[in-house]
Design a protein around this motif. Structure first.
Motif, PDB file in Angstrom:
ATOM      1  N   THR A  77       0.829  -1.198   0.000  1.00  0.00           N
ATOM      2  CA  THR A  77       0.000   0.000   0.000  1.00  0.00           C
ATOM      3  C   THR A  77       0.868   1.254   0.000  1.00  0.00           C
ATOM      4  O   THR A  77       1.992   1.229   0.499  1.00  0.00           O
ATOM      5  CB  THR A  77      -0.953   0.031   1.212  1.00  0.00           C
ATOM      6  OG1 THR A  77      -1.815   1.158   1.100  1.00  0.00           O
ATOM      7  CG2 THR A  77      -0.194   0.118   2.522  1.00  0.00           C
ATOM      8  N   ALA A  78       0.321   2.317  -0.546  1.00  0.00           N
ATOM      9  CA  ALA A  78       0.975   3.624  -0.482  1.00  0.00           C
ATOM     10  C   ALA A  78       0.008   4.645   0.111  1.00  0.00           C
ATOM     11  O   ALA A  78       0.184   5.840  -0.045  1.00  0.00           O
ATOM     12  CB  ALA A  78       1.421   4.052  -1.876  1.00  0.00           C
ATOM     13  N   ASN A  79      -1.022   4.149   0.796  1.00  0.00           N
ATOM     14  CA  ASN A  79      -2.047   5.029   1.363  1.00  0.00           C
ATOM     15  C   ASN A  79      -1.578   5.796   2.590  1.00  0.00           C
ATOM     16  O   ASN A  79      -2.212   6.771   2.961  1.00  0.00           O
ATOM     17  CB  ASN A  79      -3.296   4.230   1.735  1.00  0.00           C
ATOM     18  CG  ASN A  79      -4.061   3.771   0.516  1.00  0.00           C
ATOM     19  OD1 ASN A  79      -3.867   4.289  -0.575  1.00  0.00           O
ATOM     20  ND2 ASN A  79      -4.925   2.803   0.705  1.00  0.00           N
ATOM     21  N   ARG A  80      -0.536   5.331   3.224  1.00  0.00           N
ATOM     22  CA  ARG A  80      -0.059   5.961   4.462  1.00  0.00           C
ATOM     23  C   ARG A  80       1.408   6.342   4.316  1.00  0.00           C
ATOM     24  O   ARG A  80       2.191   5.645   3.674  1.00  0.00           O
ATOM     25  CB  ARG A  80      -0.194   5.004   5.644  1.00  0.00           C
ATOM     26  CG  ARG A  80      -1.597   4.571   5.906  1.00  0.00           C
ATOM     27  CD  ARG A  80      -2.380   5.666   6.567  1.00  0.00           C
ATOM     28  NE  ARG A  80      -3.788   5.308   6.615  1.00  0.00           N
ATOM     29  CZ  ARG A  80      -4.754   6.181   6.652  1.00  0.00           C
ATOM     30  NH1 ARG A  80      -4.492   7.460   6.632  1.00  0.00           N
ATOM     31  NH2 ARG A  80      -6.001   5.798   6.692  1.00  0.00           N
ATOM     32  N   ALA A  81       1.771   7.441   4.967  1.00  0.00           N
ATOM     33  CA  ALA A  81       3.190   7.813   5.032  1.00  0.00           C
ATOM     34  C   ALA A  81       3.903   6.765   5.885  1.00  0.00           C
ATOM     35  O   ALA A  81       3.318   6.196   6.799  1.00  0.00           O
ATOM     36  CB  ALA A  81       3.324   9.203   5.645  1.00  0.00           C
ATOM     37  N   PRO A  82       5.175   6.493   5.614  1.00  0.00           N
ATOM     38  CA  PRO A  82       5.828   5.345   6.249  1.00  0.00           C
ATOM     39  C   PRO A  82       6.328   5.529   7.678  1.00  0.00           C
ATOM     40  O   PRO A  82       6.466   4.543   8.410  1.00  0.00           O
ATOM     41  CB  PRO A  82       7.017   5.070   5.320  1.00  0.00           C
ATOM     42  CG  PRO A  82       7.301   6.371   4.665  1.00  0.00           C
ATOM     43  CD  PRO A  82       5.984   7.063   4.548  1.00  0.00           C
ATOM     44  N   LEU A  83       6.602   6.734   8.135  1.00  0.00           N
ATOM     45  CA  LEU A  83       7.282   6.889   9.423  1.00  0.00           C
ATOM     46  C   LEU A  83       6.482   6.339  10.603  1.00  0.00           C
ATOM     47  O   LEU A  83       7.024   5.608  11.429  1.00  0.00           O
ATOM     48  CB  LEU A  83       7.643   8.355   9.672  1.00  0.00           C
ATOM     49  CG  LEU A  83       8.440   8.594  10.968  1.00  0.00           C
ATOM     50  CD1 LEU A  83       9.786   7.878  10.908  1.00  0.00           C
ATOM     51  CD2 LEU A  83       8.620  10.072  11.215  1.00  0.00           C
ATOM     52  N   TYR A  84       5.213   6.665  10.697  1.00  0.00           N
ATOM     53  CA  TYR A  84       4.433   6.232  11.845  1.00  0.00           C
ATOM     54  C   TYR A  84       4.253   4.712  11.896  1.00  0.00           C
ATOM     55  O   TYR A  84       4.505   4.101  12.939  1.00  0.00           O
ATOM     56  CB  TYR A  84       3.085   6.959  11.897  1.00  0.00           C
ATOM     57  CG  TYR A  84       2.300   6.612  13.132  1.00  0.00           C
ATOM     58  CD1 TYR A  84       2.746   7.015  14.388  1.00  0.00           C
ATOM     59  CD2 TYR A  84       1.129   5.878  13.063  1.00  0.00           C
ATOM     60  CE1 TYR A  84       2.049   6.695  15.535  1.00  0.00           C
ATOM     61  CE2 TYR A  84       0.426   5.553  14.199  1.00  0.00           C
ATOM     62  CZ  TYR A  84       0.886   5.962  15.433  1.00  0.00           C
ATOM     63  OH  TYR A  84       0.191   5.630  16.566  1.00  0.00           O
ATOM     64  N   PRO A  85       3.849   4.054  10.804  1.00  0.00           N
ATOM     65  CA  PRO A  85       3.756   2.586  10.861  1.00  0.00           C
ATOM     66  C   PRO A  85       5.116   1.927  11.154  1.00  0.00           C
ATOM     67  O   PRO A  85       5.174   0.902  11.851  1.00  0.00           O
ATOM     68  CB  PRO A  85       3.245   2.184   9.481  1.00  0.00           C
ATOM     69  CG  PRO A  85       2.582   3.398   8.956  1.00  0.00           C
ATOM     70  CD  PRO A  85       3.318   4.560   9.532  1.00  0.00           C
TER      71      PRO A  85
END
Length: 192
Positions: A77-85
């Protein structure tokens, strides 16, 4: 210290205000952490299983399991920015799958953000009392407290934004290039 050229606010005449700078930082930060931790520890688990929180949690689970940045194994997925996950995944990898541990980390980050705000206000405002009032207002602001109890990226992003603004203010006051570079790097990290 570098100060913004605003009109100087009148000094408050209360007996216990403003606190000495070191003591103020301790009390404000402790109050911010206590409020956030109390909220985090009372959040019912079912409140974490709604909306965006599910997606962040699924991505973190898949990162820990080695399935990549995906909400479902094999479906990137690219729906979320990566830093938080990725931060959630680091917590899960360290202490086991524990959304509550992520929330405790967010309580720490929320209190640290209050401290950064206090330092930023001291750097830019001419009055210690005004700096302390601003930090107290953010320490007890309900939205800042509530967001620490949700699996949302806002607490981490706000921490990084406050850090970058403090570094930028210090650069503008002192003229050190390293602080400008660090402010840019932290701001770039906040966009992830």
């Amino acid at each position: 210290m570098c100060r913004v050229s605003w009109a100087r606010p009148r000094r408050l005449n209360a007996r216990f205000f403003p606190l000495p700078p070191g003591r103020a930082a301790l009390w404000i930060c402790a109050a911010a952490f206590a409020l956030r931790l109390a909220f985090v520890l009372t959040v019912p688990p079912e409140r974490l299983a709604i909306g965006d929180q599910l997606e962040y949690d699924a991505i973190a689970d898949n990162l820990v399991a080695g399935n990549g940045f995906a909400t479902q194994p094999g479906i990137p997925t690219a729906n979320r920015a990566p830093l938080y996950p990725m931060t959630m995944a680091a917590v899960y990898k360290t202490v086991g799958r524990s959304p509550r541990a992520v929330l405790v980390l967010q309580a720490v980050l929320g209190a640290a953000t209050v401290l950064l705000l206090l330092w930023l206000l001291r750097e830019t405002v001419e009055n210690e009392a005004a700096a302390q009032i601003g930090a107290w207002l953010f320490a007890v602001h309900p939205v800042g407290i509530v967001y620490c109890g949700r699996l949302f990226a806002e607490t981490l992003s706000t921490f990084l934004l406050a850090l970058s603004m403090l570094l930028l203010a210090r650069h503008l006051c002192r003229g050190k290039a390293l602080e400008a570079v660090l402010a840019g790097l932290v701001m770039g990290l906040a966009t992830l």
